[in-house]
Design a protein around this motif. Structure first.
Motif, PDB file in Angstrom:
ATOM      1  N   ARG A 108       0.846  -1.210   0.000  1.00  0.00           N
ATOM      2  CA  ARG A 108       0.000   0.000   0.000  1.00  0.00           C
ATOM      3  C   ARG A 108       0.873   1.249   0.000  1.00  0.00           C
ATOM      4  NH1 ARG A 108      -3.579  -3.105   2.919  1.00  0.00           N
ATOM      5  NH2 ARG A 108      -2.700  -2.576   4.925  1.00  0.00           N
ATOM      6  N   ALA A 109       1.942   1.226   0.788  1.00  0.00           N
ATOM      7  CA  ALA A 109       2.863   2.365   0.831  1.00  0.00           C
ATOM      8  C   ALA A 109       3.545   2.552  -0.531  1.00  0.00           C
ATOM      9  CB  ALA A 109       3.907   2.171   1.929  1.00  0.00           C
ATOM     10  N   HIS A 110       3.952   1.468  -1.155  1.00  0.00           N
ATOM     11  CA  HIS A 110       4.564   1.566  -2.489  1.00  0.00           C
ATOM     12  C   HIS A 110       3.546   2.071  -3.508  1.00  0.00           C
ATOM     13  CE1 HIS A 110       8.333  -0.003  -1.281  1.00  0.00           C
ATOM     14  NE2 HIS A 110       7.911  -1.230  -1.051  1.00  0.00           N
ATOM     15  N   TRP A 111       2.305   1.583  -3.415  1.00  0.00           N
ATOM     16  CA  TRP A 111       1.286   2.039  -4.366  1.00  0.00           C
ATOM     17  C   TRP A 111       1.049   3.542  -4.209  1.00  0.00           C
ATOM     18  CZ3 TRP A 111      -0.200   0.754  -8.840  1.00  0.00           C
ATOM     19  CH2 TRP A 111      -1.294   1.416  -9.425  1.00  0.00           C
ATOM     20  N   ALA A 112       1.074   4.037  -2.986  1.00  0.00           N
ATOM     21  CA  ALA A 112       0.907   5.477  -2.758  1.00  0.00           C
ATOM     22  C   ALA A 112       2.016   6.263  -3.458  1.00  0.00           C
ATOM     23  CB  ALA A 112       0.889   5.782  -1.261  1.00  0.00           C
ATOM     24  N   CYS A 113       3.225   5.726  -3.475  1.00  0.00           N
ATOM     25  CA  CYS A 113       4.337   6.386  -4.177  1.00  0.00           C
ATOM     26  C   CYS A 113       4.117   6.351  -5.689  1.00  0.00           C
ATOM     27  CB  CYS A 113       5.662   5.724  -3.818  1.00  0.00           C
ATOM     28  SG  CYS A 113       6.157   5.982  -2.094  1.00  0.00           S
ATOM     29  N   VAL A 114       3.571   5.255  -6.196  1.00  0.00           N
ATOM     30  CA  VAL A 114       3.241   5.167  -7.627  1.00  0.00           C
ATOM     31  C   VAL A 114       2.206   6.227  -7.979  1.00  0.00           C
ATOM     32  CG1 VAL A 114       2.150   3.734  -9.403  1.00  0.00           C
ATOM     33  CG2 VAL A 114       3.849   2.722  -7.857  1.00  0.00           C
ATOM     34  N   VAL A 115       1.178   6.340  -7.149  1.00  0.00           N
ATOM     35  CA  VAL A 115       0.117   7.332  -7.384  1.00  0.00           C
ATOM     36  C   VAL A 115       0.711   8.735  -7.413  1.00  0.00           C
ATOM     37  CG1 VAL A 115      -1.957   8.391  -6.389  1.00  0.00           C
ATOM     38  CG2 VAL A 115      -1.739   5.898  -6.489  1.00  0.00           C
ATOM     39  N   ARG A 116       1.588   9.031  -6.472  1.00  0.00           N
ATOM     40  CA  ARG A 116       2.229  10.348  -6.434  1.00  0.00           C
ATOM     41  C   ARG A 116       3.009  10.609  -7.715  1.00  0.00           C
ATOM     42  NH1 ARG A 116       5.994   9.652  -2.669  1.00  0.00           N
ATOM     43  NH2 ARG A 116       7.570   9.459  -4.264  1.00  0.00           N
ATOM     44  N   GLU A 117       3.780   9.637  -8.165  1.00  0.00           N
ATOM     45  CA  GLU A 117       4.550   9.794  -9.408  1.00  0.00           C
ATOM     46  C   GLU A 117       3.626   9.948 -10.613  1.00  0.00           C
ATOM     47  OE1 GLU A 117       7.670  10.259 -10.184  1.00  0.00           O
ATOM     48  OE2 GLU A 117       8.396  10.105  -8.136  1.00  0.00           O
ATOM     49  N   TYR A 118       2.539   9.206 -10.633  1.00  0.00           N
ATOM     50  CA  TYR A 118       1.577   9.303 -11.726  1.00  0.00           C
ATOM     51  C   TYR A 118       0.984  10.712 -11.770  1.00  0.00           C
ATOM     52  CZ  TYR A 118      -2.504   8.273 -14.612  1.00  0.00           C
ATOM     53  OH  TYR A 118      -3.457   8.287 -15.599  1.00  0.00           O
ATOM     54  N   GLN A 119       0.555  11.195 -10.618  1.00  0.00           N
ATOM     55  CA  GLN A 119      -0.045  12.526 -10.556  1.00  0.00           C
ATOM     56  C   GLN A 119       0.976  13.611 -10.886  1.00  0.00           C
ATOM     57  OE1 GLN A 119      -1.678  12.176  -6.604  1.00  0.00           O
ATOM     58  NE2 GLN A 119      -3.657  11.491  -7.390  1.00  0.00           N
TER      59      GLN A 119
END
Length: 127
Positions: A108-119
């Motif tokens: 979940r923490a890694h996915w949050a970082c992916v979301v941040r990079e995507y945004q």
């Protein structure tokens, strides 16, 4: 080939995204470039961020989570043919986070970082 958005994607269509996402399941240190690569592959796939999250939790996580629980996990990358054969394309649905709560929490923490990079990438493209 069909559209990845319709839920009738093929393993070949998913492979670039699976390969990028699989980096988070290797027995190695996670680096920022991995999040950027995943975000780039999400954009290239034509999937929405929500659909990509479904792929992450419902296709990649069930097939690869156990590598992080292994004492001798894969560290040098998953073979593309193995990913094609082992991971399954699933219909888009609400993400199901299951198996080993500690690993799911880390993911979940890694996915949050992916979301941040995507945004961040969306904002850079818009400016």
């Amino acid at each position: 080939m069909t559209s990845p958005v319709t839920g009738t994607a093929t393993p070949e269509m998913r492979l670039p995204l699976w390969r990028a996402m699989s980096e988070l399941f290797l027995d190695t240190e996670i680096e920022d470039w991995m999040y950027r690569d995943i975000a780039r592959e999400i954009r290239a796939s034509g999937l929405t961020l929500a659909e990509a999250e479904s792929v992450f939790w419902n296709e990649v996580y069930p097939g690869l989570w156990s590598n992080l629980a292994s004492a001798a996990g894969v560290w040098n990358g998953f073979d593309a043919q193995w990913l094609r054969d082992y991971l399954k394309v699933r219909p888009m649905r609400r993400p199901r986070r299951r198996f080993f709560p500690g690993i799911a929490s880390e993911m979940r923490a890694h996915w949050a970082c992916v979301v941040r990079e995507y945004q961040d990438g969306q904002e850079r493209a818009a400016s």
